[in-house]
Design a protein around this motif. Structure first.
Motif, PDB file in Angstrom:
ATOM      1  N   PHE A   1      44.668  90.042  55.489  1.00 22.75           N
ATOM      2  CA  PHE A   1      43.985  88.858  54.959  1.00 22.75           C
ATOM      3  C   PHE A   1      42.552  88.800  55.488  1.00 22.75           C
ATOM      4  CE2 PHE A   1      42.706  84.418  55.232  1.00 22.75           C
ATOM      5  CZ  PHE A   1      43.075  83.900  54.005  1.00 22.75           C
ATOM      6  N   LEU A   2      42.385  89.002  56.798  1.00 22.17           N
ATOM      7  CA  LEU A   2      41.059  88.959  57.406  1.00 22.17           C
ATOM      8  C   LEU A   2      40.202  90.135  56.938  1.00 22.17           C
ATOM      9  CD1 LEU A   2      41.987  87.946  61.069  1.00 22.17           C
ATOM     10  CD2 LEU A   2      41.171  86.471  59.229  1.00 22.17           C
ATOM     11  N   ASP A   3      40.807  91.311  56.800  1.00 21.01           N
ATOM     12  CA  ASP A   3      40.056  92.485  56.335  1.00 21.01           C
ATOM     13  C   ASP A   3      39.533  92.287  54.919  1.00 21.01           C
ATOM     14  OD1 ASP A   3      40.398  93.756  58.704  1.00 21.01           O
ATOM     15  OD2 ASP A   3      41.674  95.379  57.960  1.00 21.01           O
ATOM     16  N   LEU A   4      40.338  91.695  54.051  1.00 22.01           N
ATOM     17  CA  LEU A   4      39.911  91.440  52.682  1.00 22.01           C
ATOM     18  C   LEU A   4      38.761  90.431  52.656  1.00 22.01           C
ATOM     19  CD1 LEU A   4      43.411  91.350  50.971  1.00 22.01           C
ATOM     20  CD2 LEU A   4      41.570  92.950  50.418  1.00 22.01           C
ATOM     21  N   GLN A   5      38.824  89.460  53.541  1.00 24.70           N
ATOM     22  CA  GLN A   5      37.722  88.499  53.645  1.00 24.70           C
ATOM     23  C   GLN A   5      36.432  89.202  54.072  1.00 24.70           C
ATOM     24  OE1 GLN A   5      39.302  85.230  56.205  1.00 24.70           O
ATOM     25  NE2 GLN A   5      38.373  83.914  54.665  1.00 24.70           N
ATOM     26  N   ARG A   6      36.534  90.064  55.084  1.00 21.88           N
ATOM     27  CA  ARG A   6      35.353  90.788  55.564  1.00 21.88           C
ATOM     28  C   ARG A   6      34.765  91.671  54.468  1.00 21.88           C
ATOM     29  NH1 ARG A   6      39.019  91.947  60.008  1.00 21.88           N
ATOM     30  NH2 ARG A   6      38.682  90.486  61.724  1.00 21.88           N
ATOM     31  N   ALA A   7      35.649  92.331  53.721  1.00 21.78           N
ATOM     32  CA  ALA A   7      35.173  93.187  52.628  1.00 21.78           C
ATOM     33  C   ALA A   7      34.430  92.372  51.583  1.00 21.78           C
ATOM     34  CB  ALA A   7      36.349  93.923  51.998  1.00 21.78           C
ATOM     35  N   ALA A   8      34.925  91.171  51.289  1.00 27.06           N
ATOM     36  CA  ALA A   8      34.268  90.313  50.298  1.00 27.06           C
ATOM     37  C   ALA A   8      32.903  89.835  50.793  1.00 27.06           C
ATOM     38  CB  ALA A   8      35.157  89.117  49.985  1.00 27.06           C
ATOM     39  N   LYS A   9      32.802  89.555  52.081  1.00 27.45           N
ATOM     40  CA  LYS A   9      31.542  89.063  52.639  1.00 27.45           C
ATOM     41  C   LYS A   9      30.435  90.110  52.579  1.00 27.45           C
ATOM     42  CE  LYS A   9      33.643  85.686  55.761  1.00 27.45           C
ATOM     43  NZ  LYS A   9      33.916  85.308  57.169  1.00 27.45           N
ATOM     44  N   ARG A  10      30.804  91.375  52.448  1.00 26.81           N
ATOM     45  CA  ARG A  10      29.794  92.430  52.397  1.00 26.81           C
ATOM     46  C   ARG A  10      29.181  92.579  51.006  1.00 26.81           C
ATOM     47  NH1 ARG A  10      33.708  95.335  55.484  1.00 26.81           N
ATOM     48  NH2 ARG A  10      34.192  96.717  53.733  1.00 26.81           N
TER      49      ARG A  10
ATOM     50  N   VAL B   1      47.112  75.184  48.086  1.00 28.07           N
ATOM     51  CA  VAL B   1      48.152  75.768  47.237  1.00 28.07           C
ATOM     52  C   VAL B   1      49.467  75.925  47.995  1.00 28.07           C
ATOM     53  CG1 VAL B   1      46.537  76.955  45.715  1.00 28.07           C
ATOM     54  CG2 VAL B   1      47.334  78.091  47.793  1.00 28.07           C
ATOM     55  N   GLY B   2      49.533  75.368  49.212  1.00 29.69           N
ATOM     56  CA  GLY B   2      50.789  75.402  49.952  1.00 29.69           C
ATOM     57  C   GLY B   2      51.142  76.749  50.541  1.00 29.69           C
ATOM     58  N   ALA B   3      50.118  77.544  50.934  1.00 32.47           N
ATOM     59  CA  ALA B   3      50.369  78.861  51.521  1.00 32.47           C
ATOM     60  C   ALA B   3      50.023  78.837  53.011  1.00 32.47           C
ATOM     61  CB  ALA B   3      49.545  79.921  50.807  1.00 32.47           C
ATOM     62  N   ASP B   4      50.408  79.906  53.720  1.00 32.95           N
ATOM     63  CA  ASP B   4      50.113  79.995  55.151  1.00 32.95           C
ATOM     64  C   ASP B   4      48.614  80.088  55.407  1.00 32.95           C
ATOM     65  OD1 ASP B   4      52.802  79.922  55.801  1.00 32.95           O
ATOM     66  OD2 ASP B   4      53.031  82.104  55.774  1.00 32.95           O
ATOM     67  N   GLU B   5      47.914  80.861  54.575  1.00 39.88           N
ATOM     68  CA  GLU B   5      46.463  81.008  54.704  1.00 39.88           C
ATOM     69  C   GLU B   5      45.862  81.125  53.317  1.00 39.88           C
ATOM     70  OE1 GLU B   5      44.936  83.461  58.372  1.00 39.88           O
ATOM     71  OE2 GLU B   5      46.735  84.473  57.609  1.00 39.88           O
ATOM     72  N   THR B   6      44.721  80.492  53.132  1.00 46.53           N
ATOM     73  CA  THR B   6      44.015  80.606  51.847  1.00 46.53           C
ATOM     74  C   THR B   6      42.514  80.685  52.102  1.00 46.53           C
ATOM     75  OG1 THR B   6      43.884  78.203  51.595  1.00 46.53           O
ATOM     76  CG2 THR B   6      45.760  79.322  50.559  1.00 46.53           C
ATOM     77  N   ALA B   7      41.826  81.329  51.189  1.00 47.56           N
ATOM     78  CA  ALA B   7      40.375  81.379  51.214  1.00 47.56           C
ATOM     79  C   ALA B   7      39.905  81.438  49.774  1.00 47.56           C
ATOM     80  CB  ALA B   7      39.884  82.589  51.993  1.00 47.56           C
ATOM     81  N   ALA B   8      38.776  80.795  49.497  1.00 51.37           N
ATOM     82  CA  ALA B   8      38.211  80.798  48.144  1.00 51.37           C
ATOM     83  C   ALA B   8      36.733  81.163  48.238  1.00 51.37           C
ATOM     84  CB  ALA B   8      38.385  79.432  47.494  1.00 51.37           C
ATOM     85  N   TYR B   9      36.317  82.052  47.369  1.00 61.49           N
ATOM     86  CA  TYR B   9      34.923  82.477  47.380  1.00 61.49           C
ATOM     87  C   TYR B   9      34.549  83.051  46.023  1.00 61.49           C
ATOM     88  CZ  TYR B   9      37.646  86.570  48.870  1.00 61.49           C
ATOM     89  OH  TYR B   9      38.596  87.534  48.995  1.00 61.49           O
ATOM     90  N   GLN B  10      33.246  83.122  45.825  1.00 60.78           N
ATOM     91  CA  GLN B  10      32.706  83.713  44.611  1.00 60.78           C
ATOM     92  C   GLN B  10      32.295  85.149  44.935  1.00 60.78           C
ATOM     93  OE1 GLN B  10      32.306  81.754  41.779  1.00 60.78           O
ATOM     94  NE2 GLN B  10      31.327  83.230  40.420  1.00 60.78           N
ATOM     95  N   GLU B  11      32.888  86.098  44.241  1.00 62.50           N
ATOM     96  CA  GLU B  11      32.548  87.506  44.395  1.00 62.50           C
ATOM     97  C   GLU B  11      32.419  88.069  42.984  1.00 62.50           C
ATOM     98  OE1 GLU B  11      34.348  91.636  46.292  1.00 62.50           O
ATOM     99  OE2 GLU B  11      35.530  89.812  46.298  1.00 62.50           O
ATOM    100  N   TYR B  12      31.230  87.800  42.388  1.00 62.00           N
ATOM    101  CA  TYR B  12      31.003  88.026  40.962  1.00 62.00           C
ATOM    102  C   TYR B  12      31.751  86.985  40.128  1.00 62.00           C
ATOM    103  CZ  TYR B  12      29.704  92.545  42.937  1.00 62.00           C
ATOM    104  OH  TYR B  12      29.160  93.534  43.703  1.00 62.00           O
TER     105      TYR B  12
END
Length: 396
Positions: free
Chosen positions: A324-333, A345-356
Motif C-alpha cells: 500500500f505504501l509502495d504504491l503511494q510512493r510510486a504515485a507521488k513520483r 469506504v470502510g477499509a483498513d487503509e485508503t488513499a485518494a489522489y489524482q494521477e492523470y
C-alpha cells in the motif's frame, strides 16, 4: 582445456593476488607452459606448450587504469616497456590492474628492488580498486534502491521476488570479491612498506580448488541470471501474460458492470479490455486489469469510461500494508500527482489522489487494490465515494 599447441586454464587465484599469480606462472613455465602474449581473456589464461624453462614472472602495479577500451589497449607506456626490456624483462600481458613481465635470464635484476617504492606504486592500484568497490556498491545496490524510492517490495513482486533476491545476492557476491581484493592489497602494502619483499614463490596450490570452483560457479550463475533476465524482459515486451478480457473471468473484485444496475456493454478496443494475472511467493495473486465500456441506465443516461485495477493479495497483512505504501510512493513520483479529499469506504487503509485520472488506493486485510476510474459520460458522473465503496466491499 587444451589444443595441440595451446592450453587454457582458469587461474588458481584472483587477479589481485600478486604473489600467488607470480608463483603460479613460474611453476607453469617449469612444466613447459609459457603464458601467451596477451594471454588473459574472459577469466581464462592461454599458455603455449614449450620445453620446461626457468622463468621469473613479476607483476607490476599499473600507474593508470588498465582497460581494453583505453587508448593504449591496456598496455604499459612504450617508454616503460622499453626500459624494462633493456634490463631483460619482456612485457607479456595485463591482468586486473597489473602488468605482467617475465625473464629467463638469471642475471636480470629485479624490476623493483625497493619494496617501499613498490608500496607507493601499489597505492594507485588500491585507490582504483577502492573506487571500483564503492562504484559497484553504489550503482548496483544503492542507486537502484534510490531509484525505487522505497518501493522495494513493489518492484520485488512485479519482477519476481526470487529473481529480485537472486540479483541482490549476485551483487553482494561481486562486492565481497572486490572487498577481499582490497583487504589483500592493504595487507601486501603494509608488508612492502615495512621493507619486506613479496613472496614470489608462495604456495598457490592450497586455495586452488576453492578459487576455481568459486570462479566457475560465478560464471555459471551470471550466465544463468543473464538468460533468465532476457527471458523475463522478452515476456514483458511480448505481453506473454496479458490476455483478452472475457465475461467468464473469475475476479476477486468488482468491475464496472457492478457499479450500477443497467445494461453493461464492453467497448470493442484492442488496447483495453485485457487482464494479466501472475503469482509470486510474497503475493500469491496479482492482477493487472483494464476494461472500458458503458452501462445504459434506462433513462437516457449512461455511465461511460474505463477502469484500471492493480490488485495484490499479499501473503500477510503487513506485506499488504507495505505494498500500500509502495504504491503511494510510486504515485507521488508522477508529474500530475495531486492529493484528493479522502473517501470513507470502510477499509483498513485508503488513499485518494489524482494521477492523470482519479485514483483510489484501498487495503483490506492482506488485499490491496489500486483503481483508476476515468469517466467520459456526457450526461452522468458517478461520485468517487460510490464506486470506491463498491470496490472496497468486494474485497472484504
Amino acid at each position: 582445456m587444451s589444443s595441440s599447441r595451446h592450453v587454457y586454464q582458469l587461474p588458481p587465484c584472483p587477479a589481485w593476488d600478486v604473489e600467488g599469480t607470480e608463483s603460479w606462472l613460474t611453476d607453469q613455465a617449469a612444466a613447459g607452459l609459457m603464458l601467451a602474449k596477451d594471454g588473459f581473456f574472459a577469466g581464462f589464461a592461454t599458455f603455449e606448450r614449450t620445453e620446461p624453462q626457468t622463468v621469473r614472472y613479476r607483476l607490476e602495479a599499473a600507474p593508470k587504469p588498465v582497460s581494453f577500451w583505453a587508448d593504449d589497449g591496456g598496455k604499459p607506456d612504450p617508454e616503460a616497456e622499453n626500459l624494462n626490456a633493456a634490463y631483460g624483462w619482456e612485457y607479456v600481458a595485463s591482468r586486473g590492474q597489473f602488468y605482467i613481465y617475465r625473464t629467463n635470464s638469471p642475471e636480470a635484476r629485479e624490476l623493483n628492488t625497493d619494496p617501499k617504492v613498490q608500496a607507493i606504486a601499489l597505492d594507485l592500484v588500491r585507490k582504483r580498486e577502492r573506487g571500483n568497490c564503492l562504484n559497484l556498491l553504489f550503482w548496483t545496490l544503492f542507486y537502484p534502491v534510490l531509484g525505487m524510492r522505497g518501493g522495494i517490495l513493489l518492484v520485488a513482486v512485479e519482477v519476481g521476488s526470487w529473481f529480485f533476491l537472486w540479483t541482490f545476492l549476485l551483487v553482494l557476491w561481486f562486492f565481497l570479491r572486490s572487498l577481499a581484493g582490497l583487504l589483500y592489497l592493504r595487507k601486501l602494502r603494509k608488508k612492502l612498506a615495512s621493507g619486506e619483499a613479496p613472496d614470489h614463490r608462495r604456495d598457490w596450490r592450497k586455495p586452488i580448488a576453492r578459487h576455481r570452483l568459486a570462479t566457475l560457479a560465478l560464471i555459471l550463475v551470471c550466465g544463468a541470471w543473464a538468460a533468465v533476465a532476457l527471458h523475463l524482459w522478452s515476456n514483458e515486451v511480448m505481453d506473454v501474460y496479458k490476455q483478452p478480457l472475457t465475461d467468464q473471468a473469475q475476479l476477486p473484485f468488482a468491475t464496472m458492470a457492478d457499479f450500477l444496475p443497467g445494461d453493461w456493454q464492453r467497448a470493442d478496443m484492442n488496447w483495453t479490455n485485457t487482464i494479466e494475472r501472475r503469482t509470486d511467493w510474497l503475493a500469491p495473486d496479482m492482477i493487472h486489469f483494464n476494461e472500458s465500456g458503458s452501462i445504459s441506465l434506462g433513462d437516457g443516461r449512461s455511465l461511460q469510461g474505463g477502469l484500471i485495477i492493480d490488485y495484490y493479495e499479499a501473503r500477510t497483512d503487513w506485506l499488504a500494508h507495505w505494498l500500500f505504501l509502495d504504491l503511494q510512493r510510486a504515485a507521488k513520483r508522477t508529474r500530475d500527482y495531486e492529493v484528493l479529499p479522502a473517501v470513507e469506504v470502510g477499509a483498513d487503509e485508503t488513499a485518494a489522489y489524482q494521477e492523470y485520472f482519479p485514483t483510489l488506493l484501498i487495503r483490506q486485510g492482506n488485499k490491496v487494490l489500486q483503481a483508476v476510474f476515468y469517466q467520459t459520460s456526457p450526461n452522468y458522473t458517478m461520485p468517487r465515494e460510490q464506486w470506491g465503496r463498491v470496490l472496497a466491499d468486494s474485497i472484504q
